[in-house]
Write a protein that holds these residues in place. Structure first.
Motif, PDB file in Angstrom:
ATOM      1  N   LEU A 138       0.048  -3.702  -6.064  1.00  0.00           N
ATOM      2  CA  LEU A 138       0.104  -2.399  -5.396  1.00  0.00           C
ATOM      3  C   LEU A 138      -1.315  -1.886  -5.179  1.00  0.00           C
ATOM      4  O   LEU A 138      -2.203  -2.139  -5.994  1.00  0.00           O
ATOM      5  N   VAL A 139      -1.476  -1.148  -4.095  1.00  0.00           N
ATOM      6  CA  VAL A 139      -2.710  -0.385  -3.903  1.00  0.00           C
ATOM      7  C   VAL A 139      -2.256   1.044  -3.704  1.00  0.00           C
ATOM      8  O   VAL A 139      -1.400   1.324  -2.860  1.00  0.00           O
ATOM      9  N   VAL A 140      -2.787   1.933  -4.516  1.00  0.00           N
ATOM     10  CA  VAL A 140      -2.316   3.313  -4.418  1.00  0.00           C
ATOM     11  C   VAL A 140      -3.448   4.222  -3.932  1.00  0.00           C
ATOM     12  O   VAL A 140      -4.603   4.066  -4.314  1.00  0.00           O
ATOM     13  N   ALA A 162       3.570   1.094   3.399  1.00  0.00           N
ATOM     14  CA  ALA A 162       4.651   2.084   3.321  1.00  0.00           C
ATOM     15  C   ALA A 162       4.103   3.424   3.804  1.00  0.00           C
ATOM     16  O   ALA A 162       3.182   3.970   3.216  1.00  0.00           O
ATOM     17  N   LYS A 163       4.672   3.926   4.898  1.00  0.00           N
ATOM     18  CA  LYS A 163       4.096   5.121   5.526  1.00  0.00           C
ATOM     19  C   LYS A 163       5.152   6.209   5.721  1.00  0.00           C
ATOM     20  O   LYS A 163       6.308   6.028   5.405  1.00  0.00           O
ATOM     21  N   ASN A 164       4.681   7.316   6.290  1.00  0.00           N
ATOM     22  CA  ASN A 164       5.629   8.371   6.638  1.00  0.00           C
ATOM     23  C   ASN A 164       6.239   8.148   8.015  1.00  0.00           C
ATOM     24  O   ASN A 164       7.246   8.751   8.351  1.00  0.00           O
ATOM     25  N   THR A 165       5.605   7.315   8.832  1.00  0.00           N
ATOM     26  CA  THR A 165       6.188   6.982  10.137  1.00  0.00           C
ATOM     27  C   THR A 165       6.785   5.575  10.056  1.00  0.00           C
ATOM     28  O   THR A 165       6.352   4.758   9.251  1.00  0.00           O
ATOM     29  N   PHE A 186       6.061   0.194   7.773  1.00  0.00           N
ATOM     30  CA  PHE A 186       7.443   0.699   7.737  1.00  0.00           C
ATOM     31  C   PHE A 186       7.474   2.070   7.080  1.00  0.00           C
ATOM     32  O   PHE A 186       6.506   2.489   6.435  1.00  0.00           O
ATOM     33  N   SER A 187       8.610   2.742   7.257  1.00  0.00           N
ATOM     34  CA  SER A 187       8.740   4.077   6.680  1.00  0.00           C
ATOM     35  C   SER A 187       9.306   4.004   5.271  1.00  0.00           C
ATOM     36  O   SER A 187      10.347   3.385   5.031  1.00  0.00           O
ATOM     37  N   LYS A 203       0.840  -1.184   0.000  1.00  0.00           N
ATOM     38  CA  LYS A 203       0.000   0.000   0.000  1.00  0.00           C
ATOM     39  C   LYS A 203       0.882   1.243   0.000  1.00  0.00           C
ATOM     40  O   LYS A 203       1.704   1.434   0.881  1.00  0.00           O
ATOM     41  N   LEU A 204       0.689   2.063  -1.035  1.00  0.00           N
ATOM     42  CA  LEU A 204       1.413   3.337  -1.140  1.00  0.00           C
ATOM     43  C   LEU A 204       0.396   4.456  -1.006  1.00  0.00           C
ATOM     44  O   LEU A 204      -0.578   4.501  -1.776  1.00  0.00           O
ATOM     45  N   SER A 205       0.602   5.351  -0.079  1.00  0.00           N
ATOM     46  CA  SER A 205      -0.343   6.464   0.015  1.00  0.00           C
ATOM     47  C   SER A 205      -0.034   7.465  -1.092  1.00  0.00           C
ATOM     48  O   SER A 205       1.079   7.496  -1.638  1.00  0.00           O
ATOM     49  N   GLY A 206      -1.022   8.259  -1.429  1.00  0.00           N
ATOM     50  CA  GLY A 206      -0.830   9.271  -2.468  1.00  0.00           C
ATOM     51  C   GLY A 206       0.321  10.207  -2.111  1.00  0.00           C
ATOM     52  O   GLY A 206       1.142  10.575  -2.953  1.00  0.00           O
ATOM     53  N   GLU A 207       0.389  10.565  -0.823  1.00  0.00           N
ATOM     54  CA  GLU A 207       1.443  11.502  -0.397  1.00  0.00           C
ATOM     55  C   GLU A 207       2.833  10.898  -0.496  1.00  0.00           C
ATOM     56  O   GLU A 207       3.821  11.622  -0.492  1.00  0.00           O
ATOM     57  N   ALA A 208       2.900   9.557  -0.590  1.00  0.00           N
ATOM     58  CA  ALA A 208       4.217   8.927  -0.743  1.00  0.00           C
ATOM     59  C   ALA A 208       4.796   9.230  -2.116  1.00  0.00           C
ATOM     60  O   ALA A 208       6.004   9.221  -2.300  1.00  0.00           O
TER      61      ALA A 208
END
Ligand code: UDP
Length: 243
Positions: free
Chosen positions: A44-46, A154-157, A208-209, A8-13
């Motif tokens: 992937l999930v975006v 996959a995150k920012n933290t 994970f970051s 999973k990838l966030s848009g902000e990534a």
């Protein structure tokens, strides 16, 4: 070794409201290609939060319309990622839960599995196709349907904390924990429906970051490498803290 994963990838990534950061997207794509080259199957999930999030619209906006905008935002991100894969010589297909002319393909489980088995990257866009959800939920749902071994968030933290590490300097980071604990303590990992789905399907998650070097390739090699920095969540894990 993990055989099939949902990432999973966030848009902000991958971008901001000002556009895409090619150096970041290039690094993400290169790392995913490395995983595919080890014969790992990658779905992937975006997300779309770089453009729009339904729940953040103004209070008098119709939530359904706002979420529909959010879903379309994820499609733009998915197409950009797909093209970056093409530029790197890697086949990738964008699938959506509803028809968007000939721009994407309708998700269908058996053909999704065939795509994965043939070494293609499957990019899931437009979430579940229904409002009131986030793309975390579709990550858990696709992981369950496609019988993935793990969901990589996959995150920012850099993991899951017992409180917000940006507000509380004493916040403690989990190395492992169970979905039950995450749900009971309302820990800020993903939305609740995603946690429940992953718990029922007994599919572990690794949080994970994305900011750490080679973070996706390293996350993909879990659980072989026991020294990872993120947090592993699964149905039966006990609470263990990072040092
Ligand atoms: N969305 C939705 N249904 C879904 C998935 C997403 O309505 O099944 C909408 C919702 O408005 C959400 C937006 O799409 O805010 C973007 O998704 P998300 O917030 O998950 O993106 P991320 O935060 O991961 O970038």
């Amino acid at each position: 070794m993990l055989r099939r994963v949902v990432i999973k990838l966030s848009g902000e990534a991958i971008g901001s409201e000002h556009g895409y950061d090619d150096s970041i997207i290039k690094s993400i794509v290169e790392q995913i290609i490395l995983l595919v080259q080890t014969r790992m199957q990658v779905a992937l999930v975006v997300g779309g939060g770089n453009y729009w999030r339904g729940r953040h619209s103004c209070s008098d906006m119709d939530r359904v319309k706002s979420d529909q905008m959010g879903m379309l935002a994820t499609v733009m991100n998915a197409l950009y990622l797909q093209d970056m894969f093409r530029r790197h010589g890697q086949k990738a297909k964008v699938v959506t839960p509803f028809q968007i002319g000939n721009i994407t393909e309708m998700y269908e489980r058996d053909s999704a599995l065939e795509m994965l088995e043939s070494g293609m990257v499957l990019i899931n866009a437009a979430g579940l196709g229904h409002p009131m959800f986030s793309t975390d939920t579709i990550a858990a749902l696709r992981a369950a349907e496609l019988e993935a071994d793990c969901i990589l968030f996959a995150k920012n933290t850099d993991g899951v904390y017992d409180s917000d590490p940006h507000k509380n300097l004493a916040a403690k980071k989990y190395r492992t924990l169970s979905y039950r604990t995450a749900i009971e303590k309302d820990l800020n990992i993903t939305d609740m429906s995603a946690l429940h789905l992953a718990q029922q399907a007994e599919i572990p998650s690794y949080v994970f970051s994305l900011n750490a070097p080679n973070s996706i390739t390293l996350a993909g090699s879990y659980p072989e490498t026991g020294n990872l920095n993120g947090t592993y969540v699964c149905a039966r894990s006990v609470e263990i803290w990072h040092d």
